[in-house]
Design an enzyme around this catalytic site. Structure first.
Site, PDB file in Angstrom:
ATOM      1  N   HIS A  38      45.749  37.859  26.850  1.00 24.63           N
ATOM      2  CA  HIS A  38      45.861  39.089  27.630  1.00 24.63           C
ATOM      3  C   HIS A  38      44.423  39.433  27.836  1.00 24.63           C
ATOM      4  O   HIS A  38      43.956  40.729  27.072  1.00 24.63           O
ATOM      5  CB  HIS A  38      47.028  40.151  26.863  1.00 24.63           C
ATOM      6  CG  HIS A  38      47.384  41.204  28.178  1.00 24.63           C
ATOM      7  ND1 HIS A  38      46.626  42.182  28.343  1.00 24.63           N
ATOM      8  CD2 HIS A  38      48.630  40.937  28.527  1.00 24.63           C
ATOM      9  CE1 HIS A  38      47.596  42.799  29.315  1.00 24.63           C
ATOM     10  NE2 HIS A  38      48.452  42.288  29.470  1.00 24.63           N
ATOM     11  N   ILE A  44      41.775  42.919  27.987  1.00 24.61           N
ATOM     12  CA  ILE A  44      42.405  44.308  28.297  1.00 24.61           C
ATOM     13  C   ILE A  44      43.506  44.451  27.466  1.00 24.61           C
ATOM     14  O   ILE A  44      44.379  43.525  27.120  1.00 24.61           O
ATOM     15  CB  ILE A  44      42.829  44.558  29.652  1.00 24.61           C
ATOM     16  CG1 ILE A  44      43.856  43.731  30.362  1.00 24.61           C
ATOM     17  CG2 ILE A  44      41.579  44.540  30.612  1.00 24.61           C
ATOM     18  CD1 ILE A  44      44.456  44.220  31.593  1.00 24.61           C
ATOM     19  N   GLY A  47      49.523  46.852  28.481  1.00 25.27           N
ATOM     20  CA  GLY A  47      50.173  48.182  28.499  1.00 25.27           C
ATOM     21  C   GLY A  47      51.424  48.478  27.549  1.00 25.27           C
ATOM     22  O   GLY A  47      51.606  49.730  27.170  1.00 25.27           O
ATOM     23  N   VAL A  48      52.168  47.502  26.913  1.00 26.10           N
ATOM     24  CA  VAL A  48      53.403  47.523  26.368  1.00 26.10           C
ATOM     25  C   VAL A  48      52.867  48.205  24.780  1.00 26.10           C
ATOM     26  O   VAL A  48      53.514  49.006  24.212  1.00 26.10           O
ATOM     27  CB  VAL A  48      54.150  46.474  25.976  1.00 26.10           C
ATOM     28  CG1 VAL A  48      54.938  46.060  27.486  1.00 26.10           C
ATOM     29  CG2 VAL A  48      53.346  44.987  25.749  1.00 26.10           C
ATOM     30  N   GLU A  52      53.231  51.282  22.884  1.00 21.03           N
ATOM     31  CA  GLU A  52      53.392  51.327  21.378  1.00 21.03           C
ATOM     32  C   GLU A  52      52.807  52.029  20.512  1.00 21.03           C
ATOM     33  O   GLU A  52      53.297  52.955  19.642  1.00 21.03           O
ATOM     34  CB  GLU A  52      53.403  49.744  20.754  1.00 21.03           C
ATOM     35  CG  GLU A  52      53.869  49.526  19.251  1.00 21.03           C
ATOM     36  CD  GLU A  52      54.921  50.131  18.558  1.00 21.03           C
ATOM     37  OE1 GLU A  52      55.972  49.877  19.744  1.00 21.03           O
ATOM     38  OE2 GLU A  52      55.139  50.290  17.636  1.00 21.03           O
TER      39      GLU A  52
END
Lengths: 157, 93
Positions: A38, A44, A47-48, A52
């Site tokens: 990723h 980067i 987003g998940v 978290e």
């Protein structure tokens, strides 16, 4: 921060006396195995994992409110907004504020900031449940020490 | 009771995307309306806010699990509304 093992918080900076708000910090590492995927050649923060990080920030606050006698488990993510890319080496300020504490659940508004600018936000709901059987509670309390959570102030002797 | 029911029915309709006209005082939130425990957290949040109370969900769940109460006592909407009215009255008293 070690996102590859879900350690998203480096430090609990402050918890306000009314137990309504918390401020934590997490430094996105320069290197992590998550960046292999990723994304290849363009690392980067997923987003998940930002969600978290906001959930863990809220989690420390809920643990403080319950004096470590119950454990929050993320149940709902609403209105999640990921405003900008978060890159290796960036230091996140994470904030959470309790909107409502019901019977067995908590709703919180949370956000992450980078150099004073909001980068992501969400409304999170947690179920607040008795600790599961086994090692979870002592392990979480050990993590609390590592993130400078003020255990003496928020646990029963 | 009627205004409590109207508020609760509107909350359920909006939260769970259930047509308002299918929600009646005799509807069982779980068995008739298909509301699961996660959606019920949203409903409880909205009810707590709307009425300024805290629905004792943990206590109700425990009573049902222990066989001391039935789900009908708490989750048929006319009964739920009666519990809400009691909690509101207790708050005022």
């Amino acid at each position: 921060m070690r996102p590859e093992v879900f350690k998203m918080i480096d430090r609990v900076v402050s918890i306000d006396p009314s137990l309504q708000k918390i401020h934590c910090q997490g430094l996105v590492p320069e290197e992590s195995s998550i960046f292999e995927g990723h994304f290849p050649g363009y690392p980067i923060m997923p987003g998940v994992l930002l969600i978290e990080a906001m959930a863990q920030t809220t989690g420390w606050l809920v643990l403080a409110r319950n004096r470590f006698n119950k454990m929050p488990f993320l149940a709902t993510v609403k209105e999640a907004k990921l405003r900008t890319f978060v890159l290796p080496g960036q230091n996140l300020d994470l904030y959470s504020e309790i909107l409502h504490e019901g019977s067995g659940f908590v709703v919180a508004k949370t956000q992450a900031m980078l150099e004073g600018k909001p980068i992501c936000s969400a409304e999170l709901t947690f179920r607040v449940l008795p600790w599961p059987e086994g090692k979870m509670k002592p392990v979480v309390m050990k993590v609390a020490e590592h993130v400078s959570f003020p255990l003496a102030d928020f646990t029963d002797a | 009771m009627s205004s409590t029911f109207d508020t609760v029915a509107s909350i359920i309709a909006e939260t769970c995307d259930i047509p308002r006209d299918t929600i009646t005082p005799d509807s069982h939130a779980i068995d008739d309306l298909g509301i699961d425990s996660l959606d019920f957290l949203d409903i409880a949040f909205a009810i707590d806010k709307a009425f300024g109370i805290k629905l004792p969900l943990e206590q109700w769940t425990q009573e049902v699990n222990d066989g001391k109460a039935t789900t009908e006592q708490y989750f048929v909407l006319k009964n739920l509304c009666a519990r809400i009215d009691e909690l509101v009255a207790a708050k005022v008293a």
